[in-house]
Scaffold this active site. Structure first.
Site, mmCIF file in Angstrom:
data_model
loop_
_atom_site.group_PDB
_atom_site.id
_atom_site.type_symbol
_atom_site.label_atom_id
_atom_site.label_comp_id
_atom_site.label_asym_id
_atom_site.label_seq_id
_atom_site.Cartn_x
_atom_site.Cartn_y
_atom_site.Cartn_z
ATOM 1 N N LYS A 76 0.810 -1.229 0.000
ATOM 2 C CA LYS A 76 0.000 0.000 0.000
ATOM 3 C C LYS A 76 0.844 1.281 0.000
ATOM 4 O O LYS A 76 0.416 2.298 -0.544
ATOM 5 C CB LYS A 76 -0.964 0.000 1.190
ATOM 6 C CG LYS A 76 -2.116 -0.996 1.025
ATOM 7 C CD LYS A 76 -3.120 -0.861 2.138
ATOM 8 C CE LYS A 76 -4.256 -1.873 1.965
ATOM 9 N NZ LYS A 76 -5.283 -1.757 3.012
ATOM 10 N N ASP A 112 -10.455 2.645 1.994
ATOM 11 C CA ASP A 112 -10.719 1.946 3.263
ATOM 12 C C ASP A 112 -11.570 2.797 4.210
ATOM 13 O O ASP A 112 -12.516 2.298 4.827
ATOM 14 C CB ASP A 112 -9.402 1.569 3.957
ATOM 15 C CG ASP A 112 -8.772 0.309 3.372
ATOM 16 O OD1 ASP A 112 -9.506 -0.495 2.758
ATOM 17 O OD2 ASP A 112 -7.546 0.135 3.532
ATOM 18 N N ALA A 137 -2.650 2.047 15.323
ATOM 19 C CA ALA A 137 -2.165 3.224 14.584
ATOM 20 C C ALA A 137 -1.455 2.796 13.310
ATOM 21 O O ALA A 137 -0.545 3.463 12.834
ATOM 22 C CB ALA A 137 -1.235 4.050 15.473
ATOM 23 N N GLY A 138 -1.867 1.662 12.739
ATOM 24 C CA GLY A 138 -1.265 1.162 11.499
ATOM 25 C C GLY A 138 -1.962 1.736 10.282
ATOM 26 O O GLY A 138 -2.666 2.754 10.352
ATOM 27 N N ALA A 140 -4.552 0.708 8.403
ATOM 28 C CA ALA A 140 -6.013 0.787 8.404
ATOM 29 C C ALA A 140 -6.491 1.883 9.357
ATOM 30 O O ALA A 140 -7.455 2.601 9.055
ATOM 31 C CB ALA A 140 -6.613 -0.560 8.799
HETATM 32 N N1 LIG Z 1 -12.305 -4.945 7.071
HETATM 33 C C1 LIG Z 1 -11.469 -4.464 6.157
HETATM 34 O O1 LIG Z 1 -11.848 -4.129 5.022
HETATM 35 C C2 LIG Z 1 -10.018 -4.263 6.508
HETATM 36 C C3 LIG Z 1 -9.222 -3.364 5.747
HETATM 37 C C4 LIG Z 1 -7.894 -3.188 6.107
HETATM 38 C C5 LIG Z 1 -7.358 -3.901 7.186
HETATM 39 N N2 LIG Z 1 -8.166 -4.761 7.878
HETATM 40 C C6 LIG Z 1 -7.600 -5.490 9.043
HETATM 41 O O2 LIG Z 1 -7.080 -4.536 9.947
HETATM 42 C C7 LIG Z 1 -6.009 -5.085 10.679
HETATM 43 C C8 LIG Z 1 -4.832 -4.129 10.704
HETATM 44 O O3 LIG Z 1 -4.351 -3.927 9.395
HETATM 45 P P1 LIG Z 1 -3.239 -2.799 9.120
HETATM 46 O O4 LIG Z 1 -2.982 -2.834 7.668
HETATM 47 O O5 LIG Z 1 -3.591 -1.511 9.771
HETATM 48 O O6 LIG Z 1 -1.970 -3.436 9.900
HETATM 49 P P2 LIG Z 1 -0.655 -2.681 10.406
HETATM 50 O O7 LIG Z 1 -0.366 -1.480 9.576
HETATM 51 O O8 LIG Z 1 0.385 -3.735 10.540
HETATM 52 O O9 LIG Z 1 -1.032 -2.151 11.895
HETATM 53 C C9 LIG Z 1 -1.313 -3.030 12.934
HETATM 54 C C10 LIG Z 1 -1.682 -2.249 14.195
HETATM 55 O O10 LIG Z 1 -2.104 -3.198 15.175
HETATM 56 C C11 LIG Z 1 -1.273 -3.083 16.336
HETATM 57 N N3 LIG Z 1 -0.991 -4.406 16.882
HETATM 58 C C12 LIG Z 1 -0.528 -5.482 16.198
HETATM 59 N N4 LIG Z 1 -0.391 -6.525 17.037
HETATM 60 C C13 LIG Z 1 -0.754 -6.088 18.271
HETATM 61 C C14 LIG Z 1 -0.822 -6.704 19.555
HETATM 62 N N5 LIG Z 1 -0.475 -7.978 19.732
HETATM 63 N N6 LIG Z 1 -1.247 -5.966 20.605
HETATM 64 C C15 LIG Z 1 -1.611 -4.664 20.428
HETATM 65 N N7 LIG Z 1 -1.563 -4.025 19.228
HETATM 66 C C16 LIG Z 1 -1.155 -4.735 18.168
HETATM 67 C C17 LIG Z 1 -0.003 -2.416 15.872
HETATM 68 O O11 LIG Z 1 0.574 -1.763 16.980
HETATM 69 P P3 LIG Z 1 2.149 -1.401 17.060
HETATM 70 O O12 LIG Z 1 2.291 -0.062 16.415
HETATM 71 O O13 LIG Z 1 2.443 -1.394 18.516
HETATM 72 O O14 LIG Z 1 2.891 -2.489 16.323
HETATM 73 C C18 LIG Z 1 -0.540 -1.452 14.807
HETATM 74 O O15 LIG Z 1 -1.049 -0.286 15.389
HETATM 75 C C19 LIG Z 1 -5.723 -6.446 10.036
HETATM 76 O O16 LIG Z 1 -6.333 -7.414 10.849
HETATM 77 C C20 LIG Z 1 -6.418 -6.358 8.688
HETATM 78 O O17 LIG Z 1 -6.854 -7.621 8.230
HETATM 79 C C21 LIG Z 1 -9.465 -4.947 7.585
#
Ligand SMILES: NC(=O)c1ccc[n+]([C@@H]2O[C@H](COP(=O)([O-])OP(=O)(O)OC[C@H]3O[C@@H](n4cnc5c(N)ncnc54)[C@H](OP(=O)(O)O)[C@@H]3O)[C@@H](O)[C@H]2O)c1
Length: 283
Positions: A76, A112, A137-138, A140
């Site tokens: 992305k 999104d 804060a990732g 999404a």
């Molecule tokens: N429904 C939909 O259409 C849709 C669309 C996009 C994404 N999603 C879902 O959204 C989720 C996140 O995606 P993303 O792209 O944002 O991922 P990302 O950029 O990797 O961000 C992940 C976030 O989750 C936190 N995190 C990860 N593991 C953790 C844990 N064990 N305890 C506490 N915080 C934790 C991370 O915190 P840190 O900063 O501390 O690492 C970070 O803030 C995924 O499950 C994805 O499948 C769904």
């Protein structure tokens, strides 16, 4: 709906989804449903592309006459960089999930946040009803927070790594930050809670969150959609709170891309939700 392939003409429109890996994606099923239902002369295919080949592959698709593609992890941010132009949502989110190829140029957007808000509205929830607490804060989270802010909603973020939340607040003025440990206490000040972390997803730990301080009007949304009913949503329903599952966001975020590539506005309805959800339940 059966799995029969449509017969394409020589002028069929072609789009797809690129990621690495991409085999887990439900987007081909989702777009394939619309293509078949709307009898469109087009195809939507999975495009597994290694990160080191991403830019070359996208230029190749453009040269090969693709209409565009969706972009999922880990591309992305790279997608943002290869665009000739990006819209305001992609710029605010800092990432691109939808590419449109037209007249030799690549334009990018991020749908999104739009998908998330559209799904809330489809559930009868007004996103502007009050302040939102976003966990994570990732990538999404950035899209969801930017969409809330564009709607005039005050947002608080709590992230395991505080520095990442602080950095995001530096980019998105007005964003409030609370400590990850303070997330439960902070529920009392919010109308909406959104989990954007992978916690609660199949194969991950559940999100630990004491909902006892939550106001009875709190709406709890989870963007995780495998499983459909995450432990967070189950706990919210147990307390009598409104719960919104993550699948709807996936369905709604796909609409702008489909419209741009195939020229028809597709509908998100219960039949589509059931069709995509059936694949999530499959072993
Ligand atoms: N429904 C939909 O259409 C849709 C669309 C996009 C994404 N999603 C879902 O959204 C989720 C996140 O995606 P993303 O792209 O944002 O991922 P990302 O950029 O990797 O961000 C992940 C976030 O989750 C936190 N995190 C990860 N593991 C953790 C844990 N064990 N305890 C506490 N915080 C934790 C991370 O915190 P840190 O900063 O501390 O690492 C970070 O803030 C995924 O499950 C994805 O499948 C769904």
């Amino acid at each position: 709906m059966n799995r029969a392939m449509s017969i394409l003409s020589g002028s069929a429109r072609v789009a797809g989804i690129t990621g690495w890996p991409v085999a887990h994606s439900r987007s081909p099923r989702l777009h394939g449903y619309w293509l078949q239902r709307l009898a469109i002369d087009g195809a939507y295919v999975p495009l597994p592309v290694r990160p080191e080949h991403f830019a070359t592959a996208m230029r190749g698709l453009l040269a090969a006459g693709f209409a565009g593609c969706n972009v999922t992890a880990p591309h992305k941010l790279a997608a943002f960089d290869i665009c000739d132009s990006v819209d305001v949502t992609a710029r605010r989110a800092g990432a691109v999930n939808t590419l449109v190829f037209r007249d030799g140029r690549i334009s990018g957007s991020n749908t999104d946040g739009y998908g998330f808000l559209a799904d809330l509205r489809a559930h009868g929830v007004d996103p502007a009803a009050g302040p939102a607490l976003v966990l994570g804060a990732g990538g999404a989270a950035r899209a969801v927070i930017a969409a809330f802010q564009d709607t005039g909603v005050a947002v608080t973020v709590a992230n395991r790594t505080r520095a990442r939340a602080d950095a995001l607040a530096g980019e998105l003025p007005g964003l409030r930050v609370v400590d990850w440990q303070a997330r439960a206490a902070s529920l009392a000040d919010h109308a909406l809670l959104v989990n954007t972390t992978p916690l609660g997803m199949a194969g991950h730990d559940p999100l630990e969150l004491d909902l006892s301080a939550a106001p009875s009007s709190l709406v709890v949304a989870d963007i995780v959609y495998v499983p459909l009913e995450t432990p967070l949503l189950a706990a919210a329903r147990m307390r009598g709170l409104r719960a919104v599952e993550g699948l709807g966001m996936l369905l709604h975020q796909a609409v702008p891309g489909f419209r741009a590539w195939f020229g028809v506005e597709p509908q998100v309805d219960e039949a589509l939700r059931r069709f995509v959800a059936a694949d999530l339940l499959a072993p």
